[in-house]
Scaffold this active site. Structure first.
Site, mmCIF file in Angstrom:
data_model
loop_
_atom_site.group_PDB
_atom_site.id
_atom_site.type_symbol
_atom_site.label_atom_id
_atom_site.label_comp_id
_atom_site.label_asym_id
_atom_site.label_seq_id
_atom_site.Cartn_x
_atom_site.Cartn_y
_atom_site.Cartn_z
ATOM 1 N N ASP A 12 28.585 12.340 -51.002
ATOM 2 C CA ASP A 12 28.483 11.706 -49.560
ATOM 3 C C ASP A 12 26.716 12.055 -49.000
ATOM 4 O O ASP A 12 26.533 12.964 -49.020
ATOM 5 C CB ASP A 12 29.388 12.160 -48.692
ATOM 6 C CG ASP A 12 29.299 11.401 -47.278
ATOM 7 O OD1 ASP A 12 29.749 10.400 -47.700
ATOM 8 O OD2 ASP A 12 29.043 11.990 -46.388
ATOM 9 N N LEU A 13 26.394 10.785 -48.470
ATOM 10 C CA LEU A 13 25.006 11.149 -48.358
ATOM 11 C C LEU A 13 24.836 11.454 -46.631
ATOM 12 O O LEU A 13 25.628 11.034 -46.016
ATOM 13 C CB LEU A 13 24.288 9.588 -48.263
ATOM 14 C CG LEU A 13 24.098 9.018 -49.759
ATOM 15 C CD1 LEU A 13 23.466 7.309 -49.375
ATOM 16 C CD2 LEU A 13 23.372 9.819 -50.624
ATOM 17 N N ASP A 23 28.544 4.772 -48.181
ATOM 18 C CA ASP A 23 27.443 5.820 -48.997
ATOM 19 C C ASP A 23 28.111 6.743 -49.831
ATOM 20 O O ASP A 23 27.530 7.940 -50.021
ATOM 21 C CB ASP A 23 26.750 6.464 -47.658
ATOM 22 C CG ASP A 23 27.647 7.311 -46.615
ATOM 23 O OD1 ASP A 23 28.744 6.978 -46.707
ATOM 24 O OD2 ASP A 23 27.060 8.124 -46.053
#
Length: 469
Positions: free
Chosen positions: A327-328, A370
């Protein structure tokens, strides 16, 4: 014949007029020939008659002269003309006999003049009757043959017209149509097949089909040819290089051709259909259905297929697989401040960097937004997974320049190992998701391994590895 009730001859209608090809053929000078024949016969009859009156009596040669003239006129000029000559000949003979009886004409025959006259009249009558019978039989037979010939000509014209229509249809069908004999030589090809092989249709006739299909497929095609000669309908697909150098995929159908009288297979029909475009469309649709439109990475559907396959493969090889949920960090701020267009470019760059950080046997997919996920196969230990995670985190921490802006988001990773953390794809994803929550709780920009003693609550301890960066 022309007019008149059945069984009767047309009056004043000569065979040469009814069937002009009997003598002079069908030409513009036909009627001139008919007139010439009439004058010739009439002149001959007058000459014989005058000689008979000038001679010493009813001579024996006249027994042949009059019948010959009657037969010729019957066949060349018709029944009416012959009967007219017959009547005139009878009158001439009777007049000659009467003149001899009255002493007006000399008589020097050893036989009585009356007997000679009767004999001549009987010969002419029998000649006319026999000629009529023969001519009637001949014309009836000729009429049947002519009718049969005309019908054959009509059938031939219809067959040629149908052949032209079928060839026109075959040339415009979207497939490559051909016909081969029992030895596999082409006896018919349509224009599309000729264009496909880059040759003229006439050149391809007599060419074995195995030569046209290329050396790489001769062995397989020979077996298909043997099957169709046994009476089977054969369907198969193959790849072949077209004359323009482009490889194409074709589907081939072979149908046996049987003899009409015995049912024996004497050849076969074939159709080659180019399915390259359809195959490309199918692959394109499958690619769109299984890959992310923005990054080109596998989507959730394809990732699940590969994950399930990797788990089954790991069971057989007694290896482990790892699922890394990524996960960004701070991506929402980049999207809100710099806009969605910049956010899309940033996601493409992130996808490229993650792909470059993993091994060639591993798979990276975008699940949405994302969120990315990595499937690592052939994993020996947790240290191997940690090494891969370190490379991914390092790649995500590097600044990304988009236009005039430089951004850096970093990321958090949750890791689950199978089959110890789950023996199905869903279980491994849930375990990796739980480990991701712990990595975020630990301050982000790190990774965590799932612990089997942990439920799914992110606040619960028990993860086995601290942040690597």
């Amino acid at each position: 014949m022309n007019s008149g009730p059945p069984g009767e001859f047309p009056v004043w209608r000569a065979p040469i007029e009814e069937y002009p090809e009997l003598l002079v053929g069908r030409s513009a000078r036909f009627w001139g020939g008919v007139r010439g024949l009439r004058l010739l016969v009439l002149g001959g009859w007058l000459a014989v008659t005058l000689l008979s009156f000038m001679g010493p009596g009813v001579l024996t040669p006249y027994l042949l002269a009059y019948p010959v003239l009657l037969v010729f006129s019957m066949w060349a000029l018709g029944v009416g003309y012959c009967i007219t000559l017959f009547v005139l000949s009878c009158l001439a003979v009777v007049t000659l006999v009467t003149g001899q009886a009255m002493g007006l004409v000399a008589h020097a025959e050893p036989v009585p003049v009356t007997s000679a006259a009767v004999t001549l009249l009987l010969v002419m009558a029998m000649t006319v009757v026999m000629t009529l019978v023969l001519q009637r039989a001949f014309l009836e037979r000729y009429a049947e043959r002519r009718q049969l010939h005309n019908q054959n000509q009509l059938d031939l014209q219809a067959a040629r017209a149908r052949e032209t229509d079928l060839r026109l249809l075959a040339d415009h069908l979207p497939g490559l149509i051909f016909e081969c004999d029992a030895q596999g030589r082409c006896v018919f090809v349509n224009q599309r097949l000729a264009l496909f092989f880059g040759k003229s249709a006439q050149t391809l006739l007599g060419t074995p089909m195995v030569e046209l299909l290329g050396e790489g497929s001769v062995r397989d095609f020979t077996s298909y040819q043997s099957a169709v000669l046994r009476g089977d309908v054969v369907e198969f697909g193959m790849r072949r290089m077209a004359p323009d150098g482009i490889w194409c995929t074709v589907e081939v159908t072979l149908v046996p051709r049987q003899a009409a009288d015995s049912g024996r297979v004497v050849g076969w029909y074939g159709m080659i259909y180019d399915v390259t475009r359809r195959e490309n469309v199918t692959l394109e649709l499958r690619d769109k259905a299984t890959h992310d439109a923005l990054t080109g990475l596998p989507n959730r559907l394809l990732f699940h297929e590969r994950l399930n396959h990797a788990i089954h493969h790991a069971f057989r090889r007694k290896k482990s697989v790892a699922v890394m949920f990524i996960d960004l960090d701070n991506f929402k701020r980049i999207n809100d401040v710099m806009g969605h267009a910049v956010g899309d470019l940033f996601l493409r760059e992130v996808a490229r960097r993650i792909t470059g950080a993993i091994r060639s046997i591993d798979t990276v997919a975008r699940l949405g937004g994302d969120e990315f996920v990595v499937l690592a196969e052939e994993v020996d230990s947790s240290e191997t997974v940690a090494l891969i995670a370190d490379k991914v985190l390092y790649a995500l921490l590097q600044p990304v320049t988009i236009g005039q802006e430089t951004v850096s988001a970093g990321g958090s990773i949750g890791i689950a190992l199978g089959p110890q953390d789950g023996d199905t794809g869903e279980q491994l994803l849930q375990a990796a998701d739980a480990a991701l929550y712990e990595a975020k709780a630990a301050g982000r920009k790190c990774y965590r391994l799932f612990n089997a003693g942990l439920a799914v609550a992110p606040e619960t301890g028990g993860f086995s590895r601290s942040a690597a960066l």
